[in-house]
Design an enzyme around this catalytic site. Structure first.
Site, PDB file in Angstrom:
ATOM      1  N   CYS A  47      33.682  44.371  68.814  1.00 48.14           N
ATOM      2  CA  CYS A  47      33.007  43.176  69.336  1.00 48.14           C
ATOM      3  C   CYS A  47      33.754  42.601  70.537  1.00 48.14           C
ATOM      4  O   CYS A  47      33.160  42.314  71.571  1.00 48.14           O
ATOM      5  CB  CYS A  47      32.882  42.126  68.235  1.00 48.14           C
ATOM      6  SG  CYS A  47      32.231  40.574  68.841  1.00 48.14           S
TER       7      CYS A  47
ATOM      8  N   CYS B 292      30.052  43.134  71.809  1.00 47.33           N
ATOM      9  CA  CYS B 292      29.336  41.855  72.011  1.00 47.33           C
ATOM     10  C   CYS B 292      29.887  41.016  73.163  1.00 47.33           C
ATOM     11  O   CYS B 292      29.113  40.523  73.989  1.00 47.33           O
ATOM     12  CB  CYS B 292      29.403  40.982  70.765  1.00 47.33           C
ATOM     13  SG  CYS B 292      29.529  41.842  69.210  1.00 47.33           S
TER      14      CYS B 292
ATOM     15  N   LYS C 146      29.837  42.664  76.715  1.00 50.04           N
ATOM     16  CA  LYS C 146      28.400  42.884  76.978  1.00 50.04           C
ATOM     17  C   LYS C 146      27.716  41.583  77.375  1.00 50.04           C
ATOM     18  O   LYS C 146      26.962  41.536  78.340  1.00 50.04           O
ATOM     19  CB  LYS C 146      27.754  43.501  75.726  1.00 50.04           C
ATOM     20  CG  LYS C 146      26.278  43.845  75.798  1.00 50.04           C
ATOM     21  CD  LYS C 146      25.339  42.714  75.520  1.00 50.04           C
ATOM     22  CE  LYS C 146      25.613  41.879  74.324  1.00 50.04           C
ATOM     23  NZ  LYS C 146      25.336  42.439  73.028  1.00 50.04           N
TER      24      LYS C 146
ATOM     25  N   TYR D 105      19.162  48.028  69.996  1.00 50.59           N
ATOM     26  CA  TYR D 105      19.864  46.904  70.629  1.00 50.59           C
ATOM     27  C   TYR D 105      20.530  47.331  71.939  1.00 50.59           C
ATOM     28  O   TYR D 105      20.307  46.750  72.997  1.00 50.59           O
ATOM     29  CB  TYR D 105      20.991  46.411  69.715  1.00 50.59           C
ATOM     30  CG  TYR D 105      20.583  45.575  68.546  1.00 50.59           C
ATOM     31  CD1 TYR D 105      20.693  44.195  68.592  1.00 50.59           C
ATOM     32  CD2 TYR D 105      20.138  46.159  67.368  1.00 50.59           C
ATOM     33  CE1 TYR D 105      20.360  43.408  67.505  1.00 50.59           C
ATOM     34  CE2 TYR D 105      19.808  45.381  66.275  1.00 50.59           C
ATOM     35  CZ  TYR D 105      19.923  44.009  66.347  1.00 50.59           C
ATOM     36  OH  TYR D 105      19.589  43.241  65.272  1.00 50.59           O
TER      37      TYR D 105
ATOM     38  N   GLU E  32      19.584  46.318  75.755  1.00 51.03           N
ATOM     39  CA  GLU E  32      20.475  45.383  76.448  1.00 51.03           C
ATOM     40  C   GLU E  32      21.007  46.001  77.745  1.00 51.03           C
ATOM     41  O   GLU E  32      21.011  45.370  78.800  1.00 51.03           O
ATOM     42  CB  GLU E  32      21.623  44.981  75.519  1.00 51.03           C
ATOM     43  CG  GLU E  32      21.124  44.122  74.361  1.00 51.03           C
ATOM     44  CD  GLU E  32      22.204  43.655  73.401  1.00 51.03           C
ATOM     45  OE1 GLU E  32      21.950  42.706  72.655  1.00 51.03           O
ATOM     46  OE2 GLU E  32      23.303  44.245  73.389  1.00 51.03           O
TER      47      GLU E  32
ATOM     48  N   HIS F 130      11.500  16.536  74.937  1.00 52.24           N
ATOM     49  CA  HIS F 130      10.633  16.914  76.047  1.00 52.24           C
ATOM     50  C   HIS F 130      11.314  16.694  77.381  1.00 52.24           C
ATOM     51  O   HIS F 130      11.971  15.663  77.544  1.00 52.24           O
ATOM     52  CB  HIS F 130       9.350  16.082  75.962  1.00 52.24           C
ATOM     53  CG  HIS F 130       8.333  16.464  76.980  1.00 52.24           C
ATOM     54  ND1 HIS F 130       7.642  17.653  76.931  1.00 52.24           N
ATOM     55  CD2 HIS F 130       7.914  15.813  78.097  1.00 52.24           C
ATOM     56  CE1 HIS F 130       6.835  17.718  77.966  1.00 52.24           C
ATOM     57  NE2 HIS F 130       6.973  16.622  78.691  1.00 52.24           N
TER      58      HIS F 130
ATOM     59  N   GLU G  23      10.950  22.664  72.179  1.00 52.18           N
ATOM     60  CA  GLU G  23       9.988  21.738  71.578  1.00 52.18           C
ATOM     61  C   GLU G  23       8.765  22.490  71.048  1.00 52.18           C
ATOM     62  O   GLU G  23       8.065  22.003  70.156  1.00 52.18           O
ATOM     63  CB  GLU G  23       9.571  20.641  72.558  1.00 52.18           C
ATOM     64  CG  GLU G  23       8.714  21.102  73.716  1.00 52.18           C
ATOM     65  CD  GLU G  23       8.331  19.958  74.657  1.00 52.18           C
ATOM     66  OE1 GLU G  23       7.904  18.900  74.170  1.00 52.18           O
ATOM     67  OE2 GLU G  23       8.467  20.133  75.885  1.00 52.18           O
TER      68      GLU G  23
HETATM   69  P1  NDP Z   1      20.107  50.780  66.870  1.00 47.51           P
HETATM   70  O1  NDP Z   1      20.149  51.115  65.437  1.00 47.51           O
HETATM   71  O2  NDP Z   1      19.754  49.394  67.279  1.00 47.51           O
HETATM   72  O3  NDP Z   1      19.100  51.741  67.622  1.00 47.51           O
HETATM   73  C1  NDP Z   1      19.284  53.121  67.591  1.00 47.51           C
HETATM   74  C2  NDP Z   1      18.201  53.761  68.400  1.00 47.51           C
HETATM   75  O4  NDP Z   1      18.519  55.123  68.582  1.00 47.51           O
HETATM   76  C3  NDP Z   1      16.841  53.719  67.752  1.00 47.51           C
HETATM   77  O5  NDP Z   1      15.871  53.608  68.750  1.00 47.51           O
HETATM   78  C4  NDP Z   1      16.772  55.068  67.058  1.00 47.51           C
HETATM   79  O6  NDP Z   1      15.460  55.548  66.923  1.00 47.51           O
HETATM   80  C5  NDP Z   1      17.493  55.953  68.030  1.00 47.51           C
HETATM   81  N1  NDP Z   1      18.132  57.103  67.424  1.00 47.51           N
HETATM   82  C6  NDP Z   1      18.883  57.139  66.295  1.00 47.51           C
HETATM   83  N2  NDP Z   1      19.336  58.370  66.067  1.00 47.51           N
HETATM   84  C7  NDP Z   1      18.857  59.151  67.064  1.00 47.51           C
HETATM   85  C8  NDP Z   1      18.964  60.521  67.366  1.00 47.51           C
HETATM   86  N3  NDP Z   1      19.653  61.347  66.604  1.00 47.51           N
HETATM   87  N4  NDP Z   1      18.329  60.986  68.482  1.00 47.51           N
HETATM   88  C9  NDP Z   1      17.622  60.152  69.271  1.00 47.51           C
HETATM   89  N5  NDP Z   1      17.486  58.826  69.018  1.00 47.51           N
HETATM   90  C10 NDP Z   1      18.105  58.346  67.927  1.00 47.51           C
HETATM   91  O7  NDP Z   1      21.533  51.231  67.429  1.00 47.51           O
HETATM   92  P2  NDP Z   1      22.386  50.835  68.700  1.00 47.51           P
HETATM   93  O8  NDP Z   1      23.207  52.022  69.006  1.00 47.51           O
HETATM   94  O9  NDP Z   1      21.530  50.245  69.760  1.00 47.51           O
HETATM   95  O10 NDP Z   1      23.328  49.693  68.127  1.00 47.51           O
HETATM   96  C11 NDP Z   1      24.106  49.930  66.955  1.00 47.51           C
HETATM   97  C12 NDP Z   1      24.195  48.681  66.129  1.00 47.51           C
HETATM   98  O11 NDP Z   1      25.085  47.777  66.761  1.00 47.51           O
HETATM   99  C13 NDP Z   1      22.899  47.930  65.978  1.00 47.51           C
HETATM  100  O12 NDP Z   1      22.118  48.398  64.914  1.00 47.51           O
HETATM  101  C14 NDP Z   1      23.360  46.527  65.748  1.00 47.51           C
HETATM  102  O13 NDP Z   1      23.584  46.339  64.387  1.00 47.51           O
HETATM  103  C15 NDP Z   1      24.666  46.454  66.508  1.00 47.51           C
HETATM  104  N6  NDP Z   1      24.467  45.754  67.794  1.00 47.51           N
HETATM  105  C16 NDP Z   1      24.078  44.452  67.776  1.00 47.51           C
HETATM  106  C17 NDP Z   1      23.878  43.763  68.947  1.00 47.51           C
HETATM  107  C18 NDP Z   1      23.451  42.350  68.894  1.00 47.51           C
HETATM  108  O14 NDP Z   1      23.563  41.722  67.837  1.00 47.51           O
HETATM  109  N7  NDP Z   1      22.889  41.798  69.978  1.00 47.51           N
HETATM  110  C19 NDP Z   1      24.079  44.392  70.249  1.00 47.51           C
HETATM  111  C20 NDP Z   1      24.459  45.785  70.161  1.00 47.51           C
HETATM  112  C21 NDP Z   1      24.645  46.424  68.970  1.00 47.51           C
HETATM  113  P3  NDP Z   1      14.555  55.188  65.653  1.00 47.51           P
HETATM  114  O15 NDP Z   1      14.017  53.824  65.883  1.00 47.51           O
HETATM  115  O16 NDP Z   1      13.548  56.258  65.665  1.00 47.51           O
HETATM  116  O17 NDP Z   1      15.474  55.266  64.468  1.00 47.51           O
END
Ligand code: NDP
Length: 454
Positions: free
Chosen positions: A48, A53, A56, A183, A187, A443, A448
Site C-alpha cells: 500500500c 494505494c 497510485k 481495479y 486506475e 447546497h 446533496e
Molecule cells: P482485480 O481482481 O480487480 O481484477 C483482475 C482482472 O484481471 C479482472 O478483470 C480479471 O478478469 C482479470 N484476470 C484475472 N486473471 C486473469 C488471467 N489469467 N488472464 C487474463 N485476465 C485475468 O485485480 P487487480 O490486479 O486489478 O487488483 C488486485 C487487488 O488489489 C484488487 O482485487 C483489490 O482488492 C486491490 N486493489 C484495490 C484498489 C482500491 O481499493 N482502489 C486499487 C488497486 C488494487 P475476470 O473479471 O474475468 O476475473
C-alpha cells in the site's frame, strides 16, 4: 518447542511482513506489552505505502490536473504553454514514499519492535530462520506477507510490467496496452490516458470491475471511451515480442497486432506464501494458495496467525489493518477475543472519474432480498457544466422494500470516494431511506443528491 514456557522464547510475537497488517499488529502487540520482532525483506510499509494505494493516489492527483487545466479555461484561466514533466512527479512521489517508509519504521522503533531487514522462514512450529542464518523463537507467529501481481504465462509475458514497476518508469509510454479489467487496470488506464498515452485495455471477459453495480460500470466504460481509452473484451494475449528498435510487438487472440511502448498486466494478485516454510510448521493453505484462517485470523496451527492479502479474504489495506489490530488486541490485549466484521466494506476505484460503493449492488440485492427499491440520480455536476465537460455522474441507492433499510449505495462522480466514506457509516448503521430524506441538503454540492433521491 510447542510446550516450552513463554519466557523461553526470544519473542512473544514474530511477524513476517511489515505491510499494513503486519505493522499494525506488531505495534499494537508491543503496546500491549509483548516483545515483538518483525522481518521485512523489502521496505517497511508494504504494498500500500511503497508500491500501491498511496503512490497510485498521488499519480491519480497528478493525472487529474490534465482535466482540471482544460476545464480551467471556462473559469477564466489562461492555461496555454503549460507542460507536464513526468520525472518531477515520479521523483516527488518516490520521495514521499521514502518519507512514509521512514515514518513506518519510526513507529515500529518507537514501540520497541525489533526490525530485521531480511527474509524470514519458518523452520519449525516456533522457530524462524532469518536470511542471515540467525534463528530465533517466538511464542506466536504472524504471517502478513501480502500478495504480488499475477501475470499469466504465455510467450513473452516476461516483457510485461506490473503495477510494481509503473511507479519507476523513465518516461510515459506513447502507447500502452493494459491487461485486466479490475481495479488496477482501470486506475492505470485513467492515469496513463490523462498523461497523454494512447491506452488500450485488454480484458479476457466482457465485464470491467465485476463486483461493482452494472450501471456504474457501464458509465465508467462510456466515459473512458469518450476520453479516448480503447477497450478490447473477450481477448487474451498470444505473444509479446521485443522490437529491434524498442517497444513491443503484441499479438492478441483477435489476431490484432500492435506495436506499443509498454505492456502492463493487472490481472489480479496472488498470496505470497512461497519459501516461508509454512509446511515446516504444518500451516494449511487453501485452493488459491492463500493461508487458511478462522474468523480470528488463526491458522490451523494454534499459535500461528495470518492477516491481510496473504489470506485472500478482502484484499484491501483498511481490512488488513483491522485484522492486524483485532489479532493483536485479542491475543495480547486485555479484551475478549474479537473478530473483524467483513460485511458492508466500502470501496473505491480511483478511475477518472472514480467509482465508490458500499453494500449490495442492485443485482445482488434483487437476488438475495427479492423485493427492493432503487433510487437513482443521473446528473451533470455543476463544475462540469461550466467547464463544458459532458460527463454525467450517477448515484444509486438500493433499499430493502420490506423495511426501507438502505442495503447499498453506489456512485460514479468526482470525489465519489470522499462522499462514500460518510455514506457508508449510514449503511453500516442500518439507516433507512427515510433517515436520509430527513437530513437537510448542503447546497450546492454533489453529495446533496444523496438526501434528495426520489
Ligand atoms: P482485480 O481482481 O480487480 O481484477 C483482475 C482482472 O484481471 C479482472 O478483470 C480479471 O478478469 C482479470 N484476470 C484475472 N486473471 C486473469 C488471467 N489469467 N488472464 C487474463 N485476465 C485475468 O485485480 P487487480 O490486479 O486489478 O487488483 C488486485 C487487488 O488489489 C484488487 O482485487 C483489490 O482488492 C486491490 N486493489 C484495490 C484498489 C482500491 O481499493 N482502489 C486499487 C488497486 C488494487 P475476470 O473479471 O474475468 O476475473
Amino acid at each position: 518447542m510447542a510446550d516450552q514456557d513463554s519466557e523461553n522464547y526470544d519473542y512473544d510475537l514474530f511477524t513476517i511482513g511489515a505491510g499494513s497488517g503486519g505493522v499494525r499488529a506488531s505495534r499494537v502487540a508491543a503496546a500491549h506489552g509483548a516483545k515483538v520482532a518483525v522481518a521485512e525483506e523489502h521496505r517497511v510499509g508494504g504494498t500500500c505505502v511503497i508500491r500501491g494505494c498511496v503512490p497510485k493516489k498521488m499519480l491519480v492527483y497528478g493525472a487529474h490536473f490534465a482535466e482540471d487545466l482544460k476545464d480551467a479555461r471556462n473559469f477564466g484561466w489562461s492555461t496555454d504553454d503549460i507542460e507536464f514533466d513526468w520525472i518531477t512527479l515520479r521523483d516527488n512521489v518516490l520521495n514521499d514514499v521514502d518519507r512514509l517508509n521512514g515514518l513506518y519504521e519510526e513507529t515500529l522503533e518507537n514501540h520497541n519492535v525489533e526490525i530485521f531487514h531480511e527474509r524470514a522462514e519458518l523452520v519449525g512450529p516456533h522457530e524462524i530462520r532469518l536470511a542471515s542464518g540467525k534463528t530465533v523463537t517466538a511464542r506466536y507467529i504472524l504471517i502478513a506477507t501480502g500478495a504480488r501481481p499475477h501475470v499469466p504465462e504465455f510467450e513473452g509475458s516476461e516483457h510485461a510490467i506490473t503495477s510494481n514497476e509503473a511507479f519507476h518508469l523513465d518516461e510515459i509510454p506513447k502507447k500502452i496496452i493494459i491487461a485486466g479489467g479490475g481495479y488496477i487496470a482501470n486506475e492505470f488506464a485513467g492515469i496513463f490516458n490523462e498523461f497523454g498515452s494512447k491506452v488500450c485495455l485488454v480484458n479476457r471477459g466482457d465485464q470491467l470491475l465485476r463486483s461493482y453495480d452494472e450501471a456504474l460500470r457501464d458509465r465508467l466504460l462510456q466515459i473512458s471511451i469518450i476520453k479516448g481509452i480503447e477497450f478490447k473484451f473477450n481477448t487474451v494475449f498470444k505473444y509479446i515480442k521485443p522490437c529491434d528498435d524498442g517497444g513491443f510487438h503484441v499479438k492478441l487472440s483477435d489476431n490484432d497486432e500492435e506495436i506499443v511502448d509498454l505492456v502492463m498486466f493487472a490481472t489480479g494478485r496472488v498470496p505470497n506464501v512461497e519459501g516461508l516454510g509454512l509446511g515446516n510448521a504444518g500451516v494449511e493453505l487453501g485452493e488459491k494458495g492463500e493461508i487458511k484462517v478462522d474468523e480470528f485470523s488463526k491458522t490451523n496451527v494454534d499459535h500461528i496467525y495470518a492477516v491481510g492479502d496473504v489470506t485472500d479474504r478482502v484484499q484491501l489495506t483498511p481490512v488488513a489493518i483491522r485484522e492486524g489490530q483485532a489479532f493483536a488486541d485479542s491475543v495480547f490485549g486485555d479484551v475478549e477475543p474479537y473478530a473483524v466484521d467483513h460485511s458492508c466494506i466500502p470501496s473505491a476505484v480511483f478511475s477518472h472519474p472514480p467509482i465508490a460503493a458500499v453494500g449490495l449492488t442492485e443485482g445482488q440485492a434483487r437476488n438475495s432480498l427479492g423485493n427492493i427499491k432503487v433510487y437513482q440520480s443521473d446528473f451533470r455536476p455543476m463544475k462540469n457544466v461550466l467547464a463544458g465537460r459532458n460527463e454525467r455522474s450517477l448515484f444509486k441507492m438500493v433499499c430493502d422494500a420490506a423495511n426501507d433499510r438502505i442495503v447499498g449505495i453506489h456512485m460514479i462522480a468526482p470525489e465519489a470516494a470522499e462522499m462514500m466514506q460518510a455514506a457508508a457509516v449510514a449503511v453500516k448503521a442500518g439507516l433507512t431511506k427515510a433517515d436520509f430524506d430527513a437530513t437537510t441538503a448542503i447546497h450546492p454540492t454533489m453529495a446533496e443528491e444523496l438526501v434528495l433521491l426520489r
